[in-house]
Design an enzyme around this catalytic site. Structure first.
Site, mmCIF file in Angstrom:
data_model
loop_
_atom_site.group_PDB
_atom_site.id
_atom_site.type_symbol
_atom_site.label_atom_id
_atom_site.label_comp_id
_atom_site.label_asym_id
_atom_site.label_seq_id
_atom_site.Cartn_x
_atom_site.Cartn_y
_atom_site.Cartn_z
ATOM 1 N N ASN A 7 0.891 -1.174 0.000
ATOM 2 C CA ASN A 7 0.000 0.000 0.000
ATOM 3 C C ASN A 7 0.920 1.213 0.000
ATOM 4 O O ASN A 7 1.499 1.561 1.022
ATOM 5 C CB ASN A 7 -0.878 -0.043 1.258
ATOM 6 C CG ASN A 7 -1.839 1.130 1.311
ATOM 7 O OD1 ASN A 7 -1.775 2.045 0.483
ATOM 8 N ND2 ASN A 7 -2.724 1.106 2.287
ATOM 9 N N LYS A 14 3.395 0.750 3.072
ATOM 10 C CA LYS A 14 3.094 -0.319 4.034
ATOM 11 C C LYS A 14 3.169 -1.642 3.290
ATOM 12 O O LYS A 14 2.758 -1.711 2.123
ATOM 13 C CB LYS A 14 1.681 -0.153 4.589
ATOM 14 C CG LYS A 14 1.527 1.005 5.541
ATOM 15 C CD LYS A 14 0.152 0.933 6.199
ATOM 16 C CE LYS A 14 -0.338 2.320 6.501
ATOM 17 N NZ LYS A 14 -1.762 2.493 6.514
ATOM 18 N N ARG A 91 -2.548 -2.060 -3.383
ATOM 19 C CA ARG A 91 -3.758 -1.269 -3.185
ATOM 20 C C ARG A 91 -3.658 -0.061 -4.113
ATOM 21 O O ARG A 91 -2.661 0.660 -4.088
ATOM 22 C CB ARG A 91 -3.842 -0.804 -1.746
ATOM 23 C CG ARG A 91 -5.050 0.070 -1.545
ATOM 24 C CD ARG A 91 -4.916 0.937 -0.349
ATOM 25 N NE ARG A 91 -6.101 1.768 -0.238
ATOM 26 C CZ ARG A 91 -6.158 2.883 0.456
ATOM 27 N NH1 ARG A 91 -5.107 3.296 1.117
ATOM 28 N NH2 ARG A 91 -7.255 3.575 0.508
ATOM 29 N N HIS A 180 -12.889 2.904 0.052
ATOM 30 C CA HIS A 180 -12.859 1.837 1.075
ATOM 31 C C HIS A 180 -13.562 0.564 0.590
ATOM 32 O O HIS A 180 -14.023 -0.246 1.393
ATOM 33 C CB HIS A 180 -13.589 2.262 2.375
ATOM 34 C CG HIS A 180 -12.947 3.370 3.135
ATOM 35 N ND1 HIS A 180 -13.685 4.364 3.746
ATOM 36 C CD2 HIS A 180 -11.661 3.636 3.419
ATOM 37 C CE1 HIS A 180 -12.877 5.201 4.368
ATOM 38 N NE2 HIS A 180 -11.634 4.778 4.171
ATOM 39 N N HIS A 208 -17.564 1.787 7.911
ATOM 40 C CA HIS A 208 -16.104 1.830 8.047
ATOM 41 C C HIS A 208 -15.773 3.180 8.673
ATOM 42 O O HIS A 208 -15.863 4.225 8.012
ATOM 43 C CB HIS A 208 -15.450 1.676 6.668
ATOM 44 C CG HIS A 208 -13.947 1.775 6.699
ATOM 45 N ND1 HIS A 208 -13.116 0.706 6.434
ATOM 46 C CD2 HIS A 208 -13.120 2.820 6.977
ATOM 47 C CE1 HIS A 208 -11.854 1.094 6.554
ATOM 48 N NE2 HIS A 208 -11.831 2.382 6.873
ATOM 49 N N GLY A 210 -12.914 5.207 10.448
ATOM 50 C CA GLY A 210 -11.507 5.334 10.840
ATOM 51 C C GLY A 210 -11.137 6.803 10.842
ATOM 52 O O GLY A 210 -11.954 7.642 11.226
ATOM 53 N N ASN A 211 -9.932 7.131 10.397
ATOM 54 C CA ASN A 211 -9.613 8.546 10.176
ATOM 55 C C ASN A 211 -10.453 9.062 9.020
ATOM 56 O O ASN A 211 -10.962 10.166 9.043
ATOM 57 C CB ASN A 211 -8.137 8.709 9.850
ATOM 58 C CG ASN A 211 -7.312 8.755 11.109
ATOM 59 O OD1 ASN A 211 -7.706 9.373 12.101
ATOM 60 N ND2 ASN A 211 -6.175 8.077 11.088
ATOM 61 N N GLY A 212 -10.551 8.223 7.994
ATOM 62 C CA GLY A 212 -11.514 8.450 6.924
ATOM 63 C C GLY A 212 -12.655 7.478 7.163
ATOM 64 O O GLY A 212 -12.412 6.357 7.602
ATOM 65 N N ARG A 241 -11.808 15.652 7.883
ATOM 66 C CA ARG A 241 -12.604 15.984 6.687
ATOM 67 C C ARG A 241 -14.044 16.291 7.092
ATOM 68 O O ARG A 241 -14.603 15.617 7.959
ATOM 69 C CB ARG A 241 -12.609 14.807 5.714
ATOM 70 C CG ARG A 241 -11.262 14.559 5.085
ATOM 71 C CD ARG A 241 -11.295 13.359 4.170
ATOM 72 N NE ARG A 241 -10.197 12.452 4.491
ATOM 73 C CZ ARG A 241 -10.150 11.189 4.115
ATOM 74 N NH1 ARG A 241 -11.121 10.656 3.408
ATOM 75 N NH2 ARG A 241 -9.125 10.442 4.445
ATOM 76 N N ASN A 335 -13.413 -0.151 17.824
ATOM 77 C CA ASN A 335 -12.995 0.104 19.212
ATOM 78 C C ASN A 335 -13.920 0.952 20.066
ATOM 79 O O ASN A 335 -13.868 0.837 21.287
ATOM 80 C CB ASN A 335 -11.618 0.780 19.204
ATOM 81 C CG ASN A 335 -10.529 -0.167 18.775
ATOM 82 O OD1 ASN A 335 -10.245 -1.138 19.460
ATOM 83 N ND2 ASN A 335 -9.962 0.074 17.608
ATOM 84 N N GLU A 384 -8.100 -5.441 4.725
ATOM 85 C CA GLU A 384 -7.999 -5.161 3.293
ATOM 86 C C GLU A 384 -6.818 -5.902 2.665
ATOM 87 O O GLU A 384 -6.892 -6.331 1.516
ATOM 88 C CB GLU A 384 -7.836 -3.641 3.084
ATOM 89 C CG GLU A 384 -9.122 -2.885 3.388
ATOM 90 C CD GLU A 384 -8.883 -1.467 3.887
ATOM 91 O OE1 GLU A 384 -8.435 -1.309 5.032
ATOM 92 O OE2 GLU A 384 -9.161 -0.529 3.140
HETATM 93 P P1 ADP Z 1 -7.160 5.003 8.991
HETATM 94 O O1 ADP Z 1 -8.369 5.560 8.297
HETATM 95 O O2 ADP Z 1 -6.020 5.978 9.066
HETATM 96 O O3 ADP Z 1 -6.779 3.617 8.550
HETATM 97 P P2 ADP Z 1 -7.955 3.734 11.482
HETATM 98 O O4 ADP Z 1 -8.943 2.796 10.904
HETATM 99 O O5 ADP Z 1 -6.716 3.213 12.075
HETATM 100 O O6 ADP Z 1 -7.623 4.926 10.510
HETATM 101 O O7 ADP Z 1 -8.746 4.576 12.621
HETATM 102 C C1 ADP Z 1 -8.146 5.596 13.333
HETATM 103 C C2 ADP Z 1 -9.167 6.125 14.333
HETATM 104 O O8 ADP Z 1 -9.541 5.068 15.221
HETATM 105 C C3 ADP Z 1 -8.621 7.257 15.197
HETATM 106 O O9 ADP Z 1 -9.566 8.320 15.276
HETATM 107 C C4 ADP Z 1 -8.508 6.598 16.564
HETATM 108 O O10 ADP Z 1 -8.739 7.508 17.592
HETATM 109 C C5 ADP Z 1 -9.605 5.573 16.528
HETATM 110 N N1 ADP Z 1 -9.361 4.553 17.554
HETATM 111 C C6 ADP Z 1 -8.356 3.661 17.610
HETATM 112 N N2 ADP Z 1 -8.423 2.956 18.771
HETATM 113 C C7 ADP Z 1 -9.484 3.448 19.467
HETATM 114 C C8 ADP Z 1 -10.067 3.163 20.748
HETATM 115 N N3 ADP Z 1 -9.568 2.231 21.527
HETATM 116 N N4 ADP Z 1 -11.158 3.873 21.106
HETATM 117 C C9 ADP Z 1 -11.667 4.838 20.328
HETATM 118 N N5 ADP Z 1 -11.161 5.141 19.105
HETATM 119 C C10 ADP Z 1 -10.083 4.473 18.691
#
Ligand code: ADP
Length: 397
Positions: A7, A14, A91, A180, A208, A210-212, A241, A335, A384
């Protein structure tokens, strides 16, 4: 069969090496700060501690060479010779309307991916650089491209068209593409497997987060709508975003703050979302902590996030004529029990109800809905890389 999954970003790379006879990760790592001072490789052989090596990495080709050296290392390596490597899977973010599935890479495919650069000016050039670097270092190895957009190519035109002059779709490819896709595909299929149900018979909403973040409606195993759009800026609020906003705000804010196009774009992509709302961080953990201390903007950010996701679940239930399964995945989805609970609260009317004890899970597969609930809610950690490795094996096998 051993498959290397890559990736590649503009300054990072990565990787994971899979033994595809057992679907096991033998080693993985991250090359960071390519072309920048302080470049390094962090390599982990499964079962051993990670090793970090700081060394100048002027370009992606040098990065790939370092990865191969790490894989061949006497102590931390997992290959005795590069001949053991069968194929490389990449990817790739954007394939436009050109590919609806993963493909074996050749000169024609590379031309098509280059044509997609205007659609993903930040991502596709980096992905292409990674592919070209592998071709230079390992000229004979077969390579496969797995696209973030591919899974969403089944969306009907009613879901992907924007109400702009139709010529812009024809001229510039202006439409919803969605991203995604590999993650949504994986967690939807995995959820069906966990439930022991045929995916063809299920209406699934995959979240999904995450950050995105993106939400997808998966009807009978096919993506029929998704929250990201022409770019990954649309949909629910994300780390930095903005997600869906009134499009007229772009010109309004740009005018009020005297911003150029580039500055307005940076504002929406890098300074908005959970960071912009909370003023604390883009990281959900920091925002949850600040909300716990009573910070009102962080509380509002969390509420706005949950509200936006909830609305998408409702919208996609309407789009599919019902919903059987809701899946949470990625950093936040896997999480944050708080976000999951806030999203599902108030959806009892449509059969969505969590079991509080089950919802306490972190990063593991689990059914978290109450037994009495009509809709199954699951946490499924995304993978992924495994999808990329499987597609690579299938296409070169
Ligand atoms: P990316 O889109 O960069 O792949 P990830 O899927 O790793 O991102 O998600 C990152 C997000 O997940 C961050 O906002 C982080 O705070 C959140 N996160 C990770 N662990 C926890 C946790 N234990 N509790 C709450 N949020 C979490």
């Amino acid at each position: 069969m051993k498959v290397l999954v890559i990736n590649c970003g503009s300054s990072s790379l990565k990787y994971q090496l899979f033994d595809m006879d057992r679907e096991k990760v033998l080693a993985k790592g991250l090359v960071e700060r390519i072309g920048i001072e302080g470049s390094r490789i962090k390599h982990t052989k499964t079962g051993l501690e990670a090793v970090v090596t700081e060394t100048p990495i002027p370009h992606h080709k040098a990065g790939i060479k370092l990865v191969l050296d790490a894989l061949l290392d006497e102590k931390h390596g997992v290959l005795s010779s590069l001949d053991e490597l069968t194929a490389v899977g990449h990817r790739v973010v954007h394939a436009g309307e050109k590919f609806a599935t993963s493909v074996k890479l050749d000169a024609k495919v590379m031309d098509a991916l280059k044509e997609c650069i205007p659609l993903a000016p930040l991502h596709n050039p980096a992905n292409i650089m990674g592919i070209e670097a592998v071709s230079e270092v390992l000229p004979k190895i077969p390579q496969v491209g797995v696209f973030d957009t591919a899974f969403h190519q089944t969306m009907p035109s009613t879901a992907f068209i924007y109400a702009l002059p139709y010529e812009y779709y024809e001229k510039y490819g202006v439409r919803r593409y969605g991203f995604h896709g590999t993650s949504h595909y994986y967690v939807a299929h995995r959820a069906a497997e966990i439930l022991g149900r045929a995916i063809e018979k299920l209406k699934i909403v995959t979240c999904h987060l995450g950050n995105g973040s993106s939400i997808t409606a998966v009807d009978g195993g096919k993506s029929v709508d998704t929250s990201m759009g022409f770019t990954p800026l649309a949909g629910v609020p994300m780390g930095t975003r903005c997600g869906d906003i009134d499009p007229a705000l772009v010109t309004f804010v740009a005018e009020a703050e005297k911003l150029s196009f580039q500055e307005a774009d940076a504002l929406l992509n890098k300074k908005s979302g959970m960071l912009g709302l909370s003023g604390v961080s883009s990281d959900l953990r920091d925002i949850e902590e600040a909300a716990g201390r009573g910070e009102l903007r962080s509380k509002l950010a969390l509420q706005a996030l949950a509200y936006a996701i909830k609305k998408y679940i409702g919208a996609y239930a309407a789009a599919m004529g019902g919903v059987d399964v809701v899946v949470f995945t990625a950093g936040v989805g896997e999480n944050s029990a708080t976000v999951r609970a806030a999203v599902c609260q108030g959806l009892e009317f449509m059969g969505i109800e969590l079991d509080n004890a089950r919802n306490a899970v972190h990063s593991q597969e689990a059914v978290i809905s109450a037994d009495s609930a009509k809709v199954k809610v699951l946490v499924v950690p995304t993978d992924e890389e495994l999808v990329i490795a499987r597609d690579t094996k299938r296409l070169v096998g």
